[in-house]
Design a protein around this motif. Structure first.
Motif, PDB file in Angstrom:
ATOM      1  N   ALA A 200     -11.214  67.035  34.140  1.00 26.59           N
ATOM      2  CA  ALA A 200     -10.952  67.602  35.467  1.00 26.59           C
ATOM      3  C   ALA A 200     -11.194  66.561  36.558  1.00 26.59           C
ATOM      4  O   ALA A 200     -10.449  66.493  37.540  1.00 26.59           O
ATOM      5  CB  ALA A 200     -11.826  68.835  35.702  1.00 26.59           C
ATOM      6  N   HIS A 201     -12.214  65.726  36.387  1.00 22.90           N
ATOM      7  CA  HIS A 201     -12.451  64.637  37.347  1.00 22.90           C
ATOM      8  C   HIS A 201     -11.261  63.680  37.380  1.00 22.90           C
ATOM      9  O   HIS A 201     -10.779  63.304  38.452  1.00 22.90           O
ATOM     10  CB  HIS A 201     -13.712  63.850  36.974  1.00 22.90           C
ATOM     11  CG  HIS A 201     -15.002  64.552  37.232  1.00 22.90           C
ATOM     12  ND1 HIS A 201     -15.309  65.186  38.417  1.00 22.90           N
ATOM     13  CD2 HIS A 201     -16.097  64.704  36.433  1.00 22.90           C
ATOM     14  CE1 HIS A 201     -16.514  65.699  38.346  1.00 22.90           C
ATOM     15  NE2 HIS A 201     -17.019  65.428  37.153  1.00 22.90           N
ATOM     16  N   ALA A 202     -10.778  63.273  36.209  1.00 28.00           N
ATOM     17  CA  ALA A 202      -9.638  62.348  36.123  1.00 28.00           C
ATOM     18  C   ALA A 202      -8.401  62.982  36.736  1.00 28.00           C
ATOM     19  O   ALA A 202      -7.617  62.317  37.426  1.00 28.00           O
ATOM     20  CB  ALA A 202      -9.377  61.963  34.671  1.00 28.00           C
ATOM     21  N   ARG A 203      -8.229  64.256  36.491  1.00 26.15           N
ATOM     22  CA  ARG A 203      -7.099  65.000  37.056  1.00 26.15           C
ATOM     23  C   ARG A 203      -7.164  64.980  38.584  1.00 26.15           C
ATOM     24  O   ARG A 203      -6.154  64.789  39.255  1.00 26.15           O
ATOM     25  CB  ARG A 203      -7.149  66.430  36.522  1.00 26.15           C
ATOM     26  CG  ARG A 203      -5.934  67.226  36.757  1.00 26.15           C
ATOM     27  CD  ARG A 203      -6.081  68.566  35.998  1.00 26.15           C
ATOM     28  NE  ARG A 203      -4.965  69.391  36.304  1.00 26.15           N
ATOM     29  CZ  ARG A 203      -4.859  70.116  37.399  1.00 26.15           C
ATOM     30  NH1 ARG A 203      -5.838  70.133  38.281  1.00 26.15           N
ATOM     31  NH2 ARG A 203      -3.782  70.835  37.624  1.00 26.15           N
TER      32      ARG A 203
ATOM     33  N   SER B 215      -2.547  70.609  33.158  1.00 27.15           N
ATOM     34  CA  SER B 215      -3.751  71.279  33.635  1.00 27.15           C
ATOM     35  C   SER B 215      -4.852  71.144  32.593  1.00 27.15           C
ATOM     36  O   SER B 215      -4.598  70.805  31.440  1.00 27.15           O
ATOM     37  CB  SER B 215      -3.467  72.754  33.943  1.00 27.15           C
ATOM     38  OG  SER B 215      -3.041  73.420  32.784  1.00 27.15           O
ATOM     39  N   VAL B 216      -6.066  71.413  32.994  1.00 22.81           N
ATOM     40  CA  VAL B 216      -7.223  71.266  32.108  1.00 22.81           C
ATOM     41  C   VAL B 216      -7.290  72.471  31.182  1.00 22.81           C
ATOM     42  O   VAL B 216      -7.203  73.616  31.619  1.00 22.81           O
ATOM     43  CB  VAL B 216      -8.531  71.139  32.919  1.00 22.81           C
ATOM     44  CG1 VAL B 216      -9.734  71.080  31.990  1.00 22.81           C
ATOM     45  CG2 VAL B 216      -8.495  69.924  33.806  1.00 22.81           C
ATOM     46  N   TYR B 217      -7.442  72.180  29.891  1.00 27.43           N
ATOM     47  CA  TYR B 217      -7.617  73.224  28.887  1.00 27.43           C
ATOM     48  C   TYR B 217      -9.100  73.297  28.562  1.00 27.43           C
ATOM     49  O   TYR B 217      -9.684  72.320  28.087  1.00 27.43           O
ATOM     50  CB  TYR B 217      -6.799  72.882  27.635  1.00 27.43           C
ATOM     51  CG  TYR B 217      -7.040  73.840  26.498  1.00 27.43           C
ATOM     52  CD1 TYR B 217      -6.549  75.138  26.558  1.00 27.43           C
ATOM     53  CD2 TYR B 217      -7.773  73.455  25.381  1.00 27.43           C
ATOM     54  CE1 TYR B 217      -6.770  76.026  25.519  1.00 27.43           C
ATOM     55  CE2 TYR B 217      -7.991  74.333  24.336  1.00 27.43           C
ATOM     56  CZ  TYR B 217      -7.486  75.618  24.417  1.00 27.43           C
ATOM     57  OH  TYR B 217      -7.713  76.498  23.389  1.00 27.43           O
TER      58      TYR B 217
ATOM     59  N   THR C  52       0.462  73.949  31.953  1.00 27.74           N
ATOM     60  CA  THR C  52      -0.511  74.092  30.877  1.00 27.74           C
ATOM     61  C   THR C  52      -0.007  73.350  29.640  1.00 27.74           C
ATOM     62  O   THR C  52       1.205  73.113  29.508  1.00 27.74           O
ATOM     63  CB  THR C  52      -0.721  75.577  30.501  1.00 27.74           C
ATOM     64  OG1 THR C  52       0.502  76.083  29.941  1.00 27.74           O
ATOM     65  CG2 THR C  52      -1.142  76.405  31.710  1.00 27.74           C
ATOM     66  N   PRO C  53      -0.907  73.002  28.730  1.00 28.88           N
ATOM     67  CA  PRO C  53      -0.459  72.370  27.488  1.00 28.88           C
ATOM     68  C   PRO C  53       0.588  73.231  26.752  1.00 28.88           C
ATOM     69  O   PRO C  53       1.556  72.712  26.205  1.00 28.88           O
ATOM     70  CB  PRO C  53      -1.744  72.223  26.673  1.00 28.88           C
ATOM     71  CG  PRO C  53      -2.824  72.135  27.709  1.00 28.88           C
ATOM     72  CD  PRO C  53      -2.372  73.046  28.822  1.00 28.88           C
TER      73      PRO C  53
END
Length: 174
Positions: free
Chosen positions: A82-85, A68-70, A103-104
């Protein structure tokens, strides 16, 4: 079960394929999709989605996992990630591959044993857990393998704790 791990990034999206059988996780392949900063956003996202679609078509994962994006201190750098995700999620969805999101901190906890682990510790544990004779490079690929390992471990824990291993036909844990 073949699992695809994804470490999303607009410049570099890491991917890793692991196979989990009888409680052991083995590496099948890994790599990194690089996009050019000189290309437009839509071109870069299409490149990520197309390359991940090729990985899915080649290795036929039953499930996928993605970091997920941190947001941390720099929200500006989180937006391209977030776009790449999103491109990665679309590639998996179009192939009918279910995706777990972690999450990381969850990934580090599952692989190293502490959510405060640094990159070197994660790479070291990925190498040892997968019994590799080298560190997976680049770091994005190592992170993707860590994500896949996390998914395999948490999937197995969920199956065992839910008692589903007794009911799931063909499950090696039964």
């Amino acid at each position: 079960m073949v699992i695809l791990g994804i470490d999303p990034g607009l410049a570099n999206t890491g991917w890793g394929i692991v196979e989990e059988r009888f409680g052991e996780v083995r590496c099948r392949a890994y790599g990194c999709i690089q996009t050019s900063a000189g290309s437009g956003l839509s071109v870069r996202l299409r490149h990520i989605a197309d390359d991940l679609a090729q990985v899915v078509a080649r290795y036929h994962p039953g499930e996928a996992s993605i970091e997920s994006v941190y947001f941390g201190a720099n929200v500006r750098s989180a937006i391209p990630t977030a776009h790449a995700r999103g491109a990665a999620l679309v590639a998996c969805s179009l192939a009918g591959v279910e995706v777990g999101e972690y999450t990381p901190m969850q990934i580090k906890q599952a692989v190293v044993g502490t959510g405060a682990a640094d990159k070197a510790q994660v790479t070291y544990m990925v190498r040892n857990l997968l019994r590799l004779d080298h560190d997976p490079k680049p770091d994005h690929a190592a992170d993707a393998l860590a994500c896949a390992i996390c998914h395999a471990h948490l999937r197995r824990t969920d199956l065992l704790s839910a008692g589903a291993f007794v009911q799931e036909k063909g499950n090696p844990y039964a």
